[in-house]
Design an enzyme around this catalytic site. Structure first.
Site, PDB file in Angstrom:
ATOM      1  N   CYS A  49       0.842  -1.195   0.000  1.00  0.00           N
ATOM      2  CA  CYS A  49       0.000   0.000   0.000  1.00  0.00           C
ATOM      3  C   CYS A  49       0.881   1.251   0.000  1.00  0.00           C
ATOM      4  CB  CYS A  49      -0.867   0.037   1.246  1.00  0.00           C
ATOM      5  SG  CYS A  49      -1.891  -1.414   1.446  1.00  0.00           S
ATOM      6  N   THR A  50       0.323   2.317  -0.514  1.00  0.00           N
ATOM      7  CA  THR A  50       0.981   3.622  -0.428  1.00  0.00           C
ATOM      8  C   THR A  50      -0.090   4.650  -0.097  1.00  0.00           C
ATOM      9  OG1 THR A  50       2.529   2.948  -2.164  1.00  0.00           O
ATOM     10  CG2 THR A  50       2.420   5.300  -1.655  1.00  0.00           C
TER      11      THR A  50
ATOM     12  N   THR B 134       4.435   3.776   3.126  1.00  0.00           N
ATOM     13  CA  THR B 134       4.168   2.521   2.406  1.00  0.00           C
ATOM     14  C   THR B 134       3.927   1.434   3.467  1.00  0.00           C
ATOM     15  OG1 THR B 134       6.525   2.039   2.108  1.00  0.00           O
ATOM     16  CG2 THR B 134       5.394   3.209   0.318  1.00  0.00           C
ATOM     17  N   ASN B 135       4.782   0.450   3.563  1.00  0.00           N
ATOM     18  CA  ASN B 135       4.567  -0.614   4.557  1.00  0.00           C
ATOM     19  C   ASN B 135       5.789  -0.842   5.436  1.00  0.00           C
ATOM     20  OD1 ASN B 135       2.954  -1.530   1.870  1.00  0.00           O
ATOM     21  ND2 ASN B 135       1.769  -1.939   3.725  1.00  0.00           N
TER      22      ASN B 135
ATOM     23  N   ARG C  87       8.850   1.078  -2.602  1.00  0.00           N
ATOM     24  CA  ARG C  87       7.932   1.975  -3.314  1.00  0.00           C
ATOM     25  C   ARG C  87       8.055   3.394  -2.765  1.00  0.00           C
ATOM     26  NH1 ARG C  87       3.801  -0.220  -0.954  1.00  0.00           N
ATOM     27  NH2 ARG C  87       5.088  -1.898  -0.146  1.00  0.00           N
TER      28      ARG C  87
END
Lengths: 252, 123
Positions: free
Chosen positions: A1-2, A176-177, A190
């Site tokens: 995810c972002t 992000t994660n 990312r």
């Protein structure tokens, strides 16, 4: 995810996110897709939660999942949740819950309660920082006034860190994660590409088109991305687009 | 498929919005919080019941393949004890999940597992 919270030159706040899900869950060799990711896309919908015929908040859901991962309380705050992996993860929380230790909240219910009961950015932030949970997470919260944006890094008991947009020293905050004070895994970075695209975009171009472009740029966009959601707190608007990543595209 | 190996060189696109495929814009469902929780998701659960079932089946298969014995034990436990689990869940969520189970034809345990997917996959 972002997830990204960004502020334009006039102090208007925008919040957007890519939801990536399905890593390691069935790679389709022929079509170059993840099986679960593909199955999730047709399940995505916006839900307008109403009371007395009036909108209380809006959220993006996978049909059948009643917790909240992305939402806006019009004029008040915006919220997105990114997955945080941890050995002391939700697994232990579930076992505890089954065994009768029920002091921790399910992540999706905590976010829904926050949307329903919190009436300010600060209140939402406090609720998401302090409440015990079954699983770790990153909460990205945007407010309705200049400078109001933060990333709350959660373990199961409490916030490990609260990173405010002002602390980041930028006109946006991006998650992000990975814990923001650590480097991301090099095969899953990312963050660096997303930051570069944000810098290229500049604050002059903050708005739905600019941020959607960043979230549509590979590898921020990847084979796990199911949707991009765009939220504007002052207008109370939520727009969600299904996302696909044509080849060549990194699997995660 | 991969196109390049890490570290990645990003390609910052500039004209992606709005996407030309209007079908990629997701629909909106109105949820009435004034309804009893068991009825709130009824129409949606009826429409999407078979898709939820397929997705859940895949989740469970992958969780079992990917996880260890503990994952299987948890899933089996929730599947078997599901019908009595709603007393352990906070309201209104327990009733909402029961409503989804009734409308979709899924077991309550299955709906609970589906709603625990985030917690399961944080490991």
């Amino acid at each position: 995810c972002t997830s990204i919270v960004a502020e334009d030159n006039a102090g208007k706040l925008f919040h957007a996110r890519n939801l990536d899900f399905g890593l390691f869950l069935g790679w389709d060799i022929k079509n170059h897709t993840w099986e679960i990711t593909e199955a999730l896309r047709p399940m995505i919908l916006n839900v307008d939660y109403q009371k007395g015929g009036k909108t209380v908040f809006k959220a993006v859901h996978y049909a059948g999942y009643i917790g909240i991962l992305t939402a806006i309380k019009p004029g008040v705050f915006t919220l997105s949740m990114n997955e945080r992996f941890d050995l002391n993860g939700g697994f232990i929380g579930i076992i505890e819950w089954i065994l009768g230790l029920r002091s921790g909240q399910w992540m999706g219910f905590l976010t829904r309660d926050t949307l329903l009961y919190s009436n300010s950015y600060e209140e939402a932030k406090k609720n998401l920082t302090m409440t015990q949970m079954l699983a770790p997470a990153y909460f990205i919260v945007g407010g309705n006034s200049t400078g109001q944006g933060c990333v709350i890094t959660r373990d199961r008991n409490k916030a490990v860190d609260v990173w405010n947009m002002a602390d980041a020293g930028k006109w946006y905050i991006l998650e992000t994660n990975y814990d923001h004070w650590k480097s991301p895994l090099f095969i899953d970075d990312r963050r660096t590409p997303a930051n570069r695209c944000m810098q290229n975009m500049t604050q002059n171009n903050v708005g739905w088109p600019g941020i959607f472009n960043v979230l549509s740029s590979k590898p921020v966009l990847n084979k796990l991305t199911t949707y991009t959601a765009l939220m504007q707190v002052d207008a109370g608007t939520l727009e969600t687009w299904l996302q696909y990543c044509p080849d060549p595209c990194w699997p995660f | 498929v991969q196109g390049q190996v890490p570290p990645f060189k990003e390609t910052c696109v500039t004209n992606a919005y709005p996407p030309s495929e209007k079908s990629h814009l997701v629909p909106t469902y109105v949820l009435n919080l004034d309804l009893p929780p068991t009825q709130r998701w009824q129409n949606l659960a009826k429409d999407k019941g078979s898709q939820i079932k397929t997705l859940l089946k895949k989740f469970i298969e992958f969780a079992e393949d990917f996880g260890n014995g503990t994952v299987n034990t948890i899933i089996n436990y929730l599947n078997k004890q599901g019908d009595s689990m709603d007393t352990t869940l906070p309201q209104p969520y327990a009733d909402e999940m029961r409503g989804i189970a009734t409308a979709s034809g899924l077991g309550l345990g299955e709906v609970i597992i589906y709603n625990l997917f985030y917690e399961v996959f944080t490991v």
